[in-house]
Scaffold this motif. Structure first.
Motif, PDB file in Angstrom:
ATOM      1  N   ILE A  53     -41.917 -38.926 128.170  1.00  0.00           N
ATOM      2  CA  ILE A  53     -41.611 -39.311 129.548  1.00  0.00           C
ATOM      3  C   ILE A  53     -42.233 -40.667 129.870  1.00  0.00           C
ATOM      4  N   ASN A  54     -43.408 -40.944 129.297  1.00  0.00           N
ATOM      5  CA  ASN A  54     -44.028 -42.254 129.496  1.00  0.00           C
ATOM      6  C   ASN A  54     -43.124 -43.387 129.016  1.00  0.00           C
ATOM      7  N   GLU A  55     -42.449 -43.166 127.876  1.00  0.00           N
ATOM      8  CA  GLU A  55     -41.573 -44.207 127.343  1.00  0.00           C
ATOM      9  C   GLU A  55     -40.362 -44.407 128.242  1.00  0.00           C
ATOM     10  N   ILE A  56     -39.793 -43.334 128.744  1.00  0.00           N
ATOM     11  CA  ILE A  56     -38.676 -43.445 129.679  1.00  0.00           C
ATOM     12  C   ILE A  56     -39.111 -44.215 130.919  1.00  0.00           C
ATOM     13  N   ARG A 121     -48.471 -44.219 135.157  1.00  0.00           N
ATOM     14  CA  ARG A 121     -48.915 -42.843 135.432  1.00  0.00           C
ATOM     15  C   ARG A 121     -48.408 -42.376 136.798  1.00  0.00           C
ATOM     16  N   SER A 122     -48.395 -43.258 137.773  1.00  0.00           N
ATOM     17  CA  SER A 122     -47.904 -42.895 139.095  1.00  0.00           C
ATOM     18  C   SER A 122     -46.392 -42.677 139.086  1.00  0.00           C
ATOM     19  N   ILE A 127     -40.381 -40.193 138.398  1.00  0.00           N
ATOM     20  CA  ILE A 127     -39.256 -40.116 137.463  1.00  0.00           C
ATOM     21  C   ILE A 127     -38.979 -38.658 137.085  1.00  0.00           C
ATOM     22  N   ALA A 128     -40.035 -37.883 136.901  1.00  0.00           N
ATOM     23  CA  ALA A 128     -39.851 -36.465 136.564  1.00  0.00           C
ATOM     24  C   ALA A 128     -39.279 -35.685 137.743  1.00  0.00           C
ATOM     25  N   GLN A 129     -39.783 -35.949 138.929  1.00  0.00           N
ATOM     26  CA  GLN A 129     -39.340 -35.212 140.117  1.00  0.00           C
ATOM     27  C   GLN A 129     -37.916 -35.563 140.531  1.00  0.00           C
ATOM     28  N   GLN A 130     -37.499 -36.790 140.276  1.00  0.00           N
ATOM     29  CA  GLN A 130     -36.198 -37.226 140.786  1.00  0.00           C
ATOM     30  C   GLN A 130     -35.143 -37.378 139.689  1.00  0.00           C
ATOM     31  N   GLU A 165     -48.153 -30.769 135.618  1.00  0.00           N
ATOM     32  CA  GLU A 165     -46.953 -30.194 134.993  1.00  0.00           C
ATOM     33  C   GLU A 165     -46.216 -31.228 134.146  1.00  0.00           C
ATOM     34  N   VAL A 166     -46.155 -32.452 134.646  1.00  0.00           N
ATOM     35  CA  VAL A 166     -45.516 -33.521 133.872  1.00  0.00           C
ATOM     36  C   VAL A 166     -46.291 -33.763 132.579  1.00  0.00           C
ATOM     37  N   ASP A 167     -47.628 -33.779 132.689  1.00  0.00           N
ATOM     38  CA  ASP A 167     -48.461 -33.966 131.499  1.00  0.00           C
ATOM     39  C   ASP A 167     -48.240 -32.843 130.495  1.00  0.00           C
ATOM     40  N   GLN A 168     -48.086 -31.633 130.994  1.00  0.00           N
ATOM     41  CA  GLN A 168     -47.896 -30.493 130.109  1.00  0.00           C
ATOM     42  C   GLN A 168     -46.556 -30.557 129.388  1.00  0.00           C
ATOM     43  N   ILE A 169     -45.512 -30.961 130.097  1.00  0.00           N
ATOM     44  CA  ILE A 169     -44.194 -31.082 129.458  1.00  0.00           C
ATOM     45  C   ILE A 169     -44.192 -32.273 128.503  1.00  0.00           C
ATOM     46  N   GLY A 170     -44.553 -33.436 129.001  1.00  0.00           N
ATOM     47  CA  GLY A 170     -44.791 -34.608 128.159  1.00  0.00           C
ATOM     48  C   GLY A 170     -43.566 -35.325 127.624  1.00  0.00           C
TER      49      GLY A 170
END
Length: 345
Positions: A53-56, A121-122, A127-130, A165-170
């Protein structure tokens, strides 16, 4: 789930984007990011591709980074219907990092600047939520929407998820066949998505904007960020044009060997000094493979990157070129020189 062939993948993506209205350009940025990632990376043996997700998030930031500049007399363009947007947050950091000569998102990441780390990080939560939550949702009036997770399993994403949760999915894992489909149809999808993005910006800004000028502003390379390369690349090439070998004139063009419109890589490995005749004739054409190989084989590129603070991006350029050439159909015309093309065997 049945594995889709490339044409079906492109068709499903287009259908998804044509269903309902968008509240922002975030879905479009996410799809372009995924297309680029698939062009540059090799899928697993089963045809899937796992993407952090960080790369996206970084790729999305890189698309918006030049778009937060002032556009003519209109100022900064809106990219959503209301509220503080992702580009607004990027613009604040962009100004801060320009003061320390970090003028692109790639340069900021390579420098590992704390402000850029905080931004990623912010934004990864947003990006994950939307877009990652809603990217595959087809809207319906009665039930709010139907999700069709043909790109990746989005069951773990929701609009109220936390950073933990985002960190856990990754990561997300693109389903088998999707990476190949996005790669092979990347040229068509890129054109369609850019057109939709341009039209959305016109809509969000409620103004009569020239679509051609706007497309160039949104998706053209930010040449001002590359000015520092003129003299170092000129010296590296002994004051000769990279393409024709002729003596350079007073005005030197910095050219993306693999065109920015084909794959947006502002790295020293993908940039050369060229005369205006060659650069303007080449335009956005895909060059013969020999030009790309020669650009990647140049010596002292790391030194140029270090002194100019423009990232090298050698691996990305090499893998992107392999992806682009691998997706071209037989008979594609490749630029060799001024008014000189050869057909891909």
């Amino acid at each position: 789930m049945t594995r889709l062939d490339p044409v079906d993948v492109a068709g499903r993506v287009v259908q998804l984007l044509e269903s309902g209205r968008r509240e922002s350009t975030y879905k479009l940025a996410t799809l372009l990011a995924l297309v680029d990632i698939c062009v540059e990376n090799t899928a697993a043996p089963d045809g899937s591709l796992t993407v952090p997700i960080n790369e996206i998030t970084h790729r999305i930031v890189a698309y918006y980074w030049p778009q937060v500049r002032v556009f003519n007399e209109r100022g900064r363009l809106s990219q959503n219907k209301s509220g503080r947007s992702v580009p607004d947050r990027i613009a604040d950091v962009r100004v801060q990092l320009a003061a320390v000569n970090l003028r692109t998102a790639e340069a900021a990441r390579e420098a590992d600047h704390p402000a850029y780390r905080r931004l990623i990080r912010s934004l990864r939560l947003t990006i994950a939520q939307q877009p990652l939550t809603h990217l595959q949702t087809v809207p319906h009036v009665r039930n709010g929407g139907t999700r069709d997770d043909f790109l990746f399993d989005a069951s773990g994403f929701h609009k109220k998820m936390t950073l933990d949760e985002v960190d856990q999915i990754g990561t997300i894992t693109l389903r088998p066949g999707i990476p190949e489909g996005l790669r092979r149809t990347s040229a068509l999808l890129r054109t369609f998505i850019r057109t939709a993005w341009t039209q959305d910006v016109v809509t969000f800004n409620r103004a009569e904007l020239d679509a051609e000028d706007l497309d160039g502003f949104l998706f053209g390379a930010d040449r001002s960020a590359l000015r520092s390369l003129v003299e170092p690349l000129r010296d590296l090439q002994d004051d000769l044009c990279f393409y024709c070998g002729g003596r350079m004139a007073a005005v030197v063009h910095i050219d993306h060997v693999m065109a920015w419109s084909v794959i947006p890589i502002d790295g020293v490995a993908n940039l050369v000094a060229a005369d205006s005749r060659c650069n303007l004739d080449k335009s956005a054409s895909i060059p013969v493979r020999a030009h790309v190989d020669r650009a990647l084989e140049r010596s002292h590129l790391a030194e140029v990157a270090r002194t100019t603070r423009v990232p090298l991006l050698h691996r990305r350029t090499s893998s992107a070129a392999a992806g682009v050439f691998g997706s071209l159909p037989s008979g594609s015309l490749l630029w060799r020189g001024v008014r000189d093309y050869e057909s891909l065997a």
